[in-house]
Every structure is written in structure tokens, then in C-alpha cells.
Design an enzyme around this catalytic site. Structure first.
Site, PDB file in Angstrom:
ATOM      1  N   ASP A 149       0.815  -1.211   0.000  1.00 54.31           N
ATOM      2  CA  ASP A 149       0.000   0.000   0.000  1.00 54.31           C
ATOM      3  C   ASP A 149       0.850   1.262   0.000  1.00 54.31           C
ATOM      4  O   ASP A 149       0.352   2.348  -0.300  1.00 54.31           O
ATOM      5  CB  ASP A 149      -0.922   0.010   1.224  1.00 54.31           C
ATOM      6  N   HIS A 207     -10.158   8.387  -0.912  1.00 55.34           N
ATOM      7  CA  HIS A 207     -10.453   6.989  -0.559  1.00 55.34           C
ATOM      8  C   HIS A 207     -11.102   7.023   0.818  1.00 55.34           C
ATOM      9  O   HIS A 207     -10.422   7.126   1.845  1.00 55.34           O
ATOM     10  CB  HIS A 207      -9.162   6.168  -0.539  1.00 55.34           C
TER      11      HIS A 207
END
Length: 404
Positions: A149, A207
Site C-alpha cells: 500500500d 479513498h
């Protein structure tokens, strides 16, 4: 069927998907499932390519007490009932630290390096590594790929990732990393198909889910993110506080008597929307609640998204588009509308009808910049990276052990 298994392991669940490799790099999602309730009420649920149910069964607590056991349940079901033996496994790994700026084939040396970052992502990293170790032990020749990530944000200018502390700490890896990179990478790769000219420009992607962050894209590359050294930073989240004065942490330790371990657990599990509201960490429940503190938590979330959008617009020196993604961003028309109100100074307006339909383009005709809703697909990104690494090594004569 040549297939790739994608694994996203958490503390109480193991989510998995199976993609078939169709040639020329094409992947088709065949199965989506998860084993949840690990250590409490274990249950396997899975569906097929057309969302048809394939499994829904409970297991005794003692048989699924940890993540490796949950992996065994999922793997056994795939192998024994569906006759699926993946040619590789791709894993979401939250923290790649300073070592990894791209996906990597996993061996014991990689695992040893990733174990060093457990303290930087204690809610995620240990669980991400558990199924990797299990597969290494039981199927040592089965290719496994770690997808990070943090990797997508390695395109930041160096100055963006420093903290104003002695330089030696930066050398040791104390720096801003950013997270949710697989999600942002998917959006960045999707935008050229949605709005080619916009994709070349300056875009903020939000997000927004139980974990939440924002990213500034310029030409499809990350130049800034709201998260930093750990996934605690930035926006308020379901159970994490987001940006917080370090003095608050010192106060918790010195005045409230919290040990470092207790403070860590508190910040990761008892703060954010859950802590502020005292009601829930779930935005859907907070939106439906009449409790004043639930309203406060929602107000604070919206305010901080707007505030961070200003920071990212400054980093970009302007803005050409705004994108919502992830659970809240994709599904809550009310939160989107309220955030758009926070962005009115940028000339943002929404079309109420398109917003209520969760359309791809939800901005009003008079909006100065377009506003999009792009559902994320981190699992597809992991599958693509895994397949790419397999193809890169296909010229070698390494024998791939199938799970059997």
C-alpha cells in the site's frame, strides 16, 4: 484453469478472490469470498463470477482460531470442492517501508524485512504476513507476491516525505509513506479510460472507507498524501483519529498512565468516528443516528476532508478533478454532497440526480471541475501485479508447485 489467488488478511477475517488468467495479460474474476469471525463465529462465504452463492457455512470456533487456520479453510474449500490450484498467490501488504517501491516475489528474506515494519502498521502487518508464512511453510515453491500500500507514493518529491526531526531518523526510515496505494493506483489506471485529458492533469482522489485517506495525483502519479509514517495519520477513520498533535500522545502516557502498548491500542482501536461519537465506527449507522455526538462525528469527518482537500490542491497548485472512491465515497450520496459543499470555494457543484444514482460523473453542469465516483478494485491490482511478475520470470525454468 490457470488462476491467481489474491489474499487480503485482517485481524478477524481473510478476504480472497480468484482470477483466471485468460492470456495476453487478461484477468477475469471468478470467485470472491471471505472467512470472517475468526476466533469468534467463523464463517466462510463465497460467490461466483455472476455473484451466485457458492458457499455459506459456519465452523467451530476452535477450528478457525487464527489467520493461518482461516487460510486453511479457504484453501481447502477451493482445492477440494472447486478443484482450484492457483499458479501464484498475491498478497496485500500494508507497509513496505523504505525497502520496497514495487511488488516483489516473496522469500524468507523478504518476510524478515517486512517483519521490521510490524510496529509501523500493527493493525495490519502481522495479519498480512501470517498467510504468507503459512504458504511458505506448506508450499515453498508456490510463487507468492507482496503488493504494498505504500509503494505507489514513492513518486513524491523527497521534501514532501520528511519530518522536522533530526535527519538521522529519516535515514532510519522515519518518514512519510502514505497508504491505500493499491486503491489510488487502480483509480490512476482507470482515469485515462474515463477522462483522458483529466488523467494527465491535477486530481484529488478521496479513498473514504473505514480506513480513509486522500491523494494528490499529477499525471497519474502520487505527489502528496494525507497519511504519513503510519496509517494513523490524516483523515479521521472508523477507529483511528487521523491527524493529532503528538502532545496528545504524550499526555496519554504521562497524565493518563497509558503504557506505549496501551496507547497504541487506544489510537488504533478506540478513536476516530467510534471514539468521537461513542456510537459506532460505521458511517451508515452514524448517518442514521439522532445522537448529537453521532452528528458531531459526521460533521468532523466532512470538515477534515474539506480541509485536507485544500492542502492537496495547494500541493498540486490547482485542481482539474475530484474523485470519490471506497465504501463511503462510492455509496454515501449524503457524505459526497456535504463534502462538495466544503469544496464550493473551488467551484464544485453536484448534480443531485446523478449523485443519488451513484453515477460515474456526479458534478453539476456549472461545476468548475468534474467530480467522479470510481469504484476501487485493489484485488484486481494485486492480481495484475502478480501476473506481471510471473510473466517477467516466465523465461526461467523454475518449476511452479501447484497447491495440491
Amino acid at each position: 484453469m490457470d488462476s491467481i489467488l489474491v489474499v487480503n488478511a485482517g485481524s478477524s477475517s481473510v478476504k480472497f478472490q480468484v482470477f483466471s488468467a485468460e492470456g495476453e495479460g487478461k484477468l477475469l474474476r471468478q470467485i470472491k469470498g471471505q472467512v470472517d469471525g475468526i476466533g469468534s463465529r467463523p464463517r466462510l462465504r463465497a460467490s461466483g463470477a455472476d455473484n451466485e452463492p457458492l458457499a455459506d457455512r459456519a465452523y467451530p470456533i476452535e477450528s478457525v482460531s487464527d489467520v493461518p487456520a482461516a487460510m486453511g479453510v479457504a484453501g481447502g474449500w477451493l482445492r477440494d470442492e472447486l478443484r482450484i490450484s492457483p499458479m501464484a498467490v498475491g498478497h496485500r501488504v500494508v507497509h513496505g517501508g523504505p525497502d520496497y517501491d514495487r511488488p516483489v516475489l516473496i522469500d524468507h528474506g523478504v518476510v524478515a524485512r517486512l517483519e521490521r515494519f510490524v510496529a509501523l502498521a500493527p493493525l495490519h502487518q502481522p495479519n498480512n504476513l501470517d498467510p504468507i508464512r503459512s504458504l511458505l511453510a506448506n508450499f515453498p515453491a508456490l510463487p507468492q507476491v507482496a503488493c504494498f500500500d505504500t509503494a505507489f507514493h514513492r513518486t513524491h518529491d523527497a521534501v514532501a516525505d520528511y519530518y522536522a526531526i533530526p535527519y538521522q531518523f529519516y535515514v532510519e526510515g522515519v518518514r512519510r509513506y502514505g497508504f491505500h496505494g493499491l486503491s489510488y493506483e487502480y483509480v490512476a489506471k482507470t482515469l485515462p479510460h474515463v477522462a483522458p485529458e483529466i488523467a494527465k492533469g491535477r486530481v484529488i482522489v478521496a479513498h473514504l472507507g473505514s480506513g480513509a485517506s486522500m491523494c494528490a495525483l499529477k499525471g497519474g502519479r502520487s505527489i502528496e498524501s494525507t497519511m504519513g509514517f503510519t496509517a494513523l495519520d490524516g483523515l479521521p477513520m472508523g477507529t483511528r483519529p487521523g491527524q493529532i498533535d503528538p502532545g496528545v500522545v504524550l499526555y496519554l502516557v504521562s497524565e493518563k498512565g497509558m503504557s506505549p502498548a496501551k496507547a497504541q491500542d487506544f489510537l488504533y482501536r478506540d478513536c476516530g468516528l467510534k471514539g468521537l461519537s461513542g456510537v459506532s465506527n460505521d458511517m451508515r449507522e452514524l448517518e442514521a443516528s439522532e445522537d448529537p455526538k453521532a452528528k458531531l462525528a459526521v460533521d468532523y469527518f466532512v470538515y477534515r476532508v474539506g480541509l485536507n482537500a485544500g492542502m492537496l490542491a495547494a500541493a498540486l497548485q490547482g485542481l482539474d478533478a475530484f474523485v470519490f472512491t471506497a465504501g463511503i465515497g462510492e455509496n454515501s450520496m449524503r457524505i459526497r454532497a456535504r463534502i462538495a459543499d466544503q469544496l464550493a470555494w473551488l467551484g464544485v457543484t453536484l448534480d443531485p440526480t446523478q449523485n443519488s444514482r451513484h453515477a460515474r460523473l456526479i458534478s453539476g453542469s456549472d461545476s468548475r471541475i468534474p467530480v467522479y465516483v470510481i469504484p476501487t478494485d485493489e484485488e484486481l491490482m494485486i492480481a495484475q501485479h502478480t501476473l506481471s511478475l510471473l510473466l517477467d520470470r516466465s523465461s526461467s525454468s523454475v518449476r511452479h508447485e501447484r497447491v495440491s
